[in-house]
Motif scaffolding. Structure first.
Motif, PDB file in Angstrom:
ATOM      1  N   ALA A  67      15.931   2.083  41.311  1.00  0.00           N
ATOM      2  CA  ALA A  67      16.836   1.103  40.709  1.00  0.00           C
ATOM      3  C   ALA A  67      17.112   1.442  39.252  1.00  0.00           C
ATOM      4  N   ALA A  68      16.052   1.840  38.535  1.00  0.00           N
ATOM      5  CA  ALA A  68      16.235   2.219  37.131  1.00  0.00           C
ATOM      6  C   ALA A  68      17.089   3.473  37.020  1.00  0.00           C
ATOM      7  N   MET A  69      16.905   4.409  37.940  1.00  0.00           N
ATOM      8  CA  MET A  69      17.714   5.630  37.935  1.00  0.00           C
ATOM      9  C   MET A  69      19.189   5.311  38.175  1.00  0.00           C
ATOM     10  N   ALA A  70      19.435   4.469  39.180  1.00  0.00           N
ATOM     11  CA  ALA A  70      20.815   4.192  39.590  1.00  0.00           C
ATOM     12  C   ALA A  70      21.589   3.407  38.542  1.00  0.00           C
ATOM     13  N   THR A  71      20.898   2.583  37.762  1.00  0.00           N
ATOM     14  CA  THR A  71      21.582   1.730  36.789  1.00  0.00           C
ATOM     15  C   THR A  71      21.564   2.303  35.378  1.00  0.00           C
ATOM     16  N   TYR A  78      18.514  10.386  32.327  1.00  0.00           N
ATOM     17  CA  TYR A  78      17.407   9.449  32.513  1.00  0.00           C
ATOM     18  C   TYR A  78      16.361  10.030  33.459  1.00  0.00           C
ATOM     19  N   VAL A  79      16.818  10.557  34.593  1.00  0.00           N
ATOM     20  CA  VAL A  79      15.886  11.095  35.587  1.00  0.00           C
ATOM     21  C   VAL A  79      15.144  12.307  35.028  1.00  0.00           C
ATOM     22  N   ARG A  80      15.826  13.142  34.267  1.00  0.00           N
ATOM     23  CA  ARG A  80      15.169  14.309  33.686  1.00  0.00           C
ATOM     24  C   ARG A  80      14.063  13.886  32.718  1.00  0.00           C
ATOM     25  N   GLU A  81      14.365  12.932  31.856  1.00  0.00           N
ATOM     26  CA  GLU A  81      13.358  12.468  30.896  1.00  0.00           C
ATOM     27  C   GLU A  81      12.210  11.761  31.616  1.00  0.00           C
ATOM     28  N   LEU A  82      12.529  10.992  32.658  1.00  0.00           N
ATOM     29  CA  LEU A  82      11.482  10.322  33.429  1.00  0.00           C
ATOM     30  C   LEU A  82      10.558  11.343  34.074  1.00  0.00           C
ATOM     31  N   ALA A  83      11.127  12.363  34.700  1.00  0.00           N
ATOM     32  CA  ALA A  83      10.311  13.389  35.356  1.00  0.00           C
ATOM     33  C   ALA A  83       9.433  14.116  34.349  1.00  0.00           C
ATOM     34  N   LEU A  84       9.986  14.463  33.198  1.00  0.00           N
ATOM     35  CA  LEU A  84       9.214  15.183  32.186  1.00  0.00           C
ATOM     36  C   LEU A  84       8.123  14.307  31.586  1.00  0.00           C
ATOM     37  N   ALA A  85       8.442  13.055  31.305  1.00  0.00           N
ATOM     38  CA  ALA A  85       7.465  12.155  30.683  1.00  0.00           C
ATOM     39  C   ALA A  85       6.308  11.847  31.623  1.00  0.00           C
TER      40      ALA A  85
END
Length: 253
Positions: A67-71, A78-85
């Motif tokens: 949901a956070a990715m889609a919005t 966003y997804v790149r930073e989420l994956a790296l973090a």
């Protein structure tokens, strides 16, 4: 606002709890940042000798928060930073010179597999299901799963998880080498806590160095590993921890 990751020290055990139960403990960016901070906090505290991971609510971790990715305003960024973090936190967890025990239940999916693979000993509730999940929503692995999963269960089994939708049962996950132990649902946290507390009372230097050698052995050459093993055991045999335990060993003989 509810904290997405809880951190409590109980005796010599740091308890890190994923705390987004309404989202099945799926990770958004605040969760990834909070998780990394909690792991670093446990690593910096000399009183902490073991770490216990768990998840609040009915599921351990459903992976990344779709949901956070889609919005997100810019989903790709966003997804790149989420994956790296999140991966930074998991790498830090795996590298801690302290044993990490995970208590898992309900569901472990996507990046949740990365959490499991970054822990040292995993205890699962019997009803737990383990799912690759990424490809089911048109995505690919992150958080080290593409490296760690084949190492744990083998290439063919990892590909089977990736390319077929059927999740693993807890017993199958144990038999394949993904987790260490299966217990009844109602005692999973108690069992993992007991293991963490026992480890916290043990030879922490030896545990940390053994963990490091076993994890690094995948990437180092046999020659470098042999030298590292020899240097490490030579260093430890001259230390207070080993001296006391060796003396106890001979006293029992």
């Amino acid at each position: 606002m509810t904290e997405p990751v809880l951190y409590v020290v109980d005796g010599n055990v740091a308890r890190i709890t994923l705390n987004r139960p309404k989202a099945s403990n799926a990770a958004d960016l605040p969760t990834a940042y909070a998780f990394e901070a909690a792991v670093k906090r446990a690593g910096a505290d000399d009183e902490v000798r073991a770490i216990l991971l768990s998840g609040a609510g009915p599921r351990f971790c459903a992976g990344g928060d779709l949901a956070a990715m889609a919005t997100a305003e810019a989903p790709a960024g966003y997804v790149r930073e989420l994956a790296l973090a999140f991966d930074r936190g998991l790498r830090c967890l795996a590298a801690l010179p302290k044993p990490v025990v995970a208590a898992v239940h309900g569901a472990v999916a996507g990046a949740g597999l990365g959490v499991v693979l970054s822990a040292d000993l995993v205890v699962a509730a019997r009803s737990t299901r383990f799912a690759f999940a990424y490809t089911g929503v048109g995505l690919t692995p992150d958080c080290g799963v593409s490296v760690l999963l084949p190492r744990a269960i083998g290439q063919q089994r990892a590909l089977q998880m990736a390319l077929t939708p059927r999740p693993l049962s807890a017993e199958q996950a144990r038999d394949w080498g993904l987790i260490a132990e299966v217990v009844e649902d109602e005692v999973v946290l108690a069992r993992a806590t007991a293991i963490a507390e026992q480890l916290a009372e043990g030879p922490s230097t030896a545990y940390g160095e053994a963990k490091r050698l076993l994890r690094n052995g995948w990437e180092a050459s046999p020659e470098d590993t042999s030298r590292d093993e020899a240097d490490t055991i030579a260093r430890l045999v001259a230390g207070k921890e080993a001296a006391a335990l060796i003396a106890t060993f001979f006293a029992r003989s």
